[in-house]
Enzyme design. Structure first.
Site, mmCIF file in Angstrom:
data_model
loop_
_atom_site.group_PDB
_atom_site.id
_atom_site.type_symbol
_atom_site.label_atom_id
_atom_site.label_comp_id
_atom_site.label_asym_id
_atom_site.label_seq_id
_atom_site.Cartn_x
_atom_site.Cartn_y
_atom_site.Cartn_z
ATOM 1 N N CYS A 55 0.565 -1.337 0.226
ATOM 2 C CA CYS A 55 0.176 -0.585 -0.132
ATOM 3 C C CYS A 55 0.870 1.335 -0.116
ATOM 4 O O CYS A 55 0.329 2.069 -0.026
ATOM 5 C CB CYS A 55 -1.426 0.347 1.175
ATOM 6 S SG CYS A 55 -1.976 -1.236 1.367
ATOM 7 N N ASP A 66 2.525 2.632 2.268
ATOM 8 C CA ASP A 66 2.918 2.696 3.229
ATOM 9 C C ASP A 66 3.081 1.748 4.601
ATOM 10 O O ASP A 66 2.176 0.728 5.465
ATOM 11 C CB ASP A 66 2.064 4.346 4.031
ATOM 12 C CG ASP A 66 0.867 4.271 3.562
ATOM 13 O OD1 ASP A 66 0.200 3.103 3.128
ATOM 14 O OD2 ASP A 66 0.354 5.056 3.402
ATOM 15 N N CYS A 84 5.266 8.025 2.752
ATOM 16 C CA CYS A 84 4.967 9.604 2.501
ATOM 17 C C CYS A 84 5.786 10.547 3.312
ATOM 18 O O CYS A 84 5.657 10.259 4.449
ATOM 19 C CB CYS A 84 3.795 10.125 1.307
ATOM 20 S SG CYS A 84 2.361 10.349 2.217
ATOM 21 N N CYS A 125 -3.622 8.980 5.935
ATOM 22 C CA CYS A 125 -1.384 8.862 7.141
ATOM 23 C C CYS A 125 -1.994 9.017 8.496
ATOM 24 O O CYS A 125 -0.822 8.568 9.097
ATOM 25 C CB CYS A 125 -0.782 10.138 6.689
ATOM 26 S SG CYS A 125 -0.265 9.846 4.646
#
Lengths: 406, 137
Positions: B37, B39, B64, B107
């Site tokens: 994915c 992350d 990211c 995130c």
């Protein structure tokens, strides 16, 4: 003191418009504003003359006849026109189209639309090097096949398909050959008649011309190819694409073609040397992989994966001083990495770790040196932060971990 | 899309990067996300048993800039908090603090999950009642 210019290594996204092109375009905004379709006064004649010249310049670059150039708004429109236009025009002959999984979305989504309209499309896979298998291509041809569409050079990896061989297969089976040559025209020789390409799409803004203008090359003799217009109106462009011609942009694209014809061979040698230097420097970094076939590749492109480093995060380390492109899209809308790299068989992790460097006419050696430095530091920063790099270094098999996918 | 100064600072100078001893009884580890994915977050807490507060927190994140900044911020917030206080950290607080754009909200969700995952691990290890609930998403 002027701000240091940001390094632009994203020329596959778009190229800067060459100042010589801008200069050629300027008079056609105010001094010579005519509509190329106005046949009754000098304004119209000037515009028509300028369009004719541009058409010649573009035809010269491709070694084709000016009559075979259809102006569009860009490569996306040219791809749409070629695919849908052939599908409609040749409906009586068949409904099957063959293309490749790594094509640009303009081709893939046009094919999806054609499938909805009742057509059948075969999407060929590619090998780890990004090249198609010619035997697989030939085996996919049926008596219903009307068109084979293969891009000349890939936008993400720069990989060049075996065009000559594909052309021979098309010729042998009497199937039309279309190519999205957006990334190749003006950078390497693209002569459709030598290859046996019958339709070819490309755009101004990837060859140092302006945005908003593109072309579809349509072979006129043996075979005489026709496409059904997708834009109805005044019957411009031999009835294949209605709409007032974007005269300044067309003039610009013509100038860009003329410059490319003169400079492209020398420029390709210079860029290949720069790219090779960049690649050599970056491959000094541990666990770095070059994506795509390195023999058959555009001279200005390098696509590299830095293991266990997320591409978008890596780009943030550049302090907005270096423009490149990442195969990773980390947004809530899309956690999918580049479908092109996945088609090359890259694991999702390496696909998320990829960066595309695309050099151009205005790239310098100094920029290459700076890029190697900033990538080396950026990869280090990201790996210091990366739990999977730590696990990898400890010899833990990442496959053995049960990840909480989301 | 411009990022906030706070986000960029956490990204460039991340706080509490590192690894705690996973085997230690006082340490809880939350590992969320997946390489596929794009992350992976690993967040660890070290709990002071006497006061039931978090005395240290460390993280490592593959992802990211927003994912890295979210986890860095989370470790800062965790230090000195009781377990109950830590469980109250909501992803939207992270969104606000870092001014995350809408496409990066996931995130912050990942960071909240990592906190809860670390607490759950600590509670399970020590035979405590598991009060950490990871949101389904």
């Amino acid at each position: 003191m002027a701000e240091p210019r940001m390094i632009y290594f994203d020329n596959n996204a778009t190229t800067p418009t060459d100042p010589r092109v801008v200069e050629a375009m300027l008079p056609y905004f105010y001094e010579m504003p005519g509509n190329a379709a106005s046949r009754n006064h000098p304004f119209g004649w000037q515009a028509e003359g300028a369009v004719d010249t541009a058409r010649e310049q573009i035809a010269d670059l491709l070694k084709v006849s000016a009559k075979e150039i259809i102006f569009t708004s860009g490569a996306t429109e040219a791809d749409n026109l070629a695919l849908k236009g052939v599908y409609e025009m040749y409906a009586r002959k068949g409904n099957h189209i063959i293309t490749v999984a790594t094509e640009h979305k303009a081709v893939l989504d046009s094919c999806k639309k054609i499938e909805k309209m009742g057509g059948e499309v075969t999407y060929l896979s590619v090998g780890n090097d990004g090249l198609i298998d010619l035997a697989e291509l030939e085996a996919a041809i049926t008596d219903k096949t009307i068109l084979i569409s293969v891009m000349w050079a890939n936008n993400e990896t720069g990989v060049i398909q075996p065009m000559k061989e594909i052309g021979a297969i098309c010729e042998k089976h009497g199937v039309l050959f279309m190519s999205d040559a957006t990334q190749a025209v003006g950078k390497i020789p693209t002569y459709p008649k030598e290859i046996g390409v019958h339709l070819m799409a490309f755009t101004g803004h990837k060859m140092y011309g302006p945005k908003g203008v593109g072309c579809l090359y349509v072979n006129r003799k043996s075979p005489r190819v026709k496409v059904t217009a997708q834009m109805d109106g005044g019957g411009h462009e031999r009835g294949m694409r209605s709409g007032t011609l974007n005269v300044p942009a067309i003039v610009g694209m013509g100038k860009a073609a003329a410059i490319a014809k003169e400079e492209m061979a020398e420029e390709a040698v210079r860029l290949a040397a720069l790219r090779d230097k960049l690649e050599k420097g970056l491959c000094e970094i541990e666990e770095t992989y070059i994506n795509g076939n390195v023999e058959n590749r555009m001279p200005h492109v390098a696509n590299i994966s830095f293991k266990h480093v997320e591409g978008e995060g890596l780009m943030m380390t550049f302090n907005q001083e270096l423009a490149v492109s990442s195969g990773s899209a980390c947004t809530s809308a899309s956690l999918e990495p580049s479908y092109v790299l996945v088609a090359l068989g890259l694991g999702d992790d390496l696909a998320h770790s990829s960066i595309r460097f695309s050099l151009g006419r205005f790239s310098t050696e100094e920029e290459v040196d700076l890029t190697i430095k900033s990538l080396t530091a950026g990869v280090q920063h990201m790996r210091d932060l990366s739990p999977i790099w730590e696990m990898y270094k400890e010899g833990i098999d990442l496959e053995s971990i049960e990840w909480a996918e989301h | 899309m411009a990022y906030s100064e706070k986000l960029l600072d956490h990204f460039k100078h991340p706080k509490n990067v590192g690894t705690l001893d996973k085997a230690s009884k006082n340490v809880g580890t939350g590992l969320v996300g997946a390489p596929e994915c794009g992350d992976v977050m690993r967040l660890q807490i070290e709990v002071d048993e006497e006061t039931n507060t978090i005395k240290d927190a460390k993280f490592k994140t593959f992802g990211c800039g927003s994912a890295i900044a979210s986890s860095s911020l989370a470790t800062e917030w965790l230090k000195g908090k009781s377990i109950d206080e830590a469980l109250d950290i909501d992803n939207m607080a992270i969104v606000e603090e870092l001014a995350l754009p809408p496409v990066k909200i996931h995130c912050s969700v990942l960071a909240e999950d990592a906190i809860k995952g670390a607490i759950k691990d600590y509670q399970e290890k020590n035979g405590l009642e598991v009060t950490a609930e990871i949101k389904a998403h």
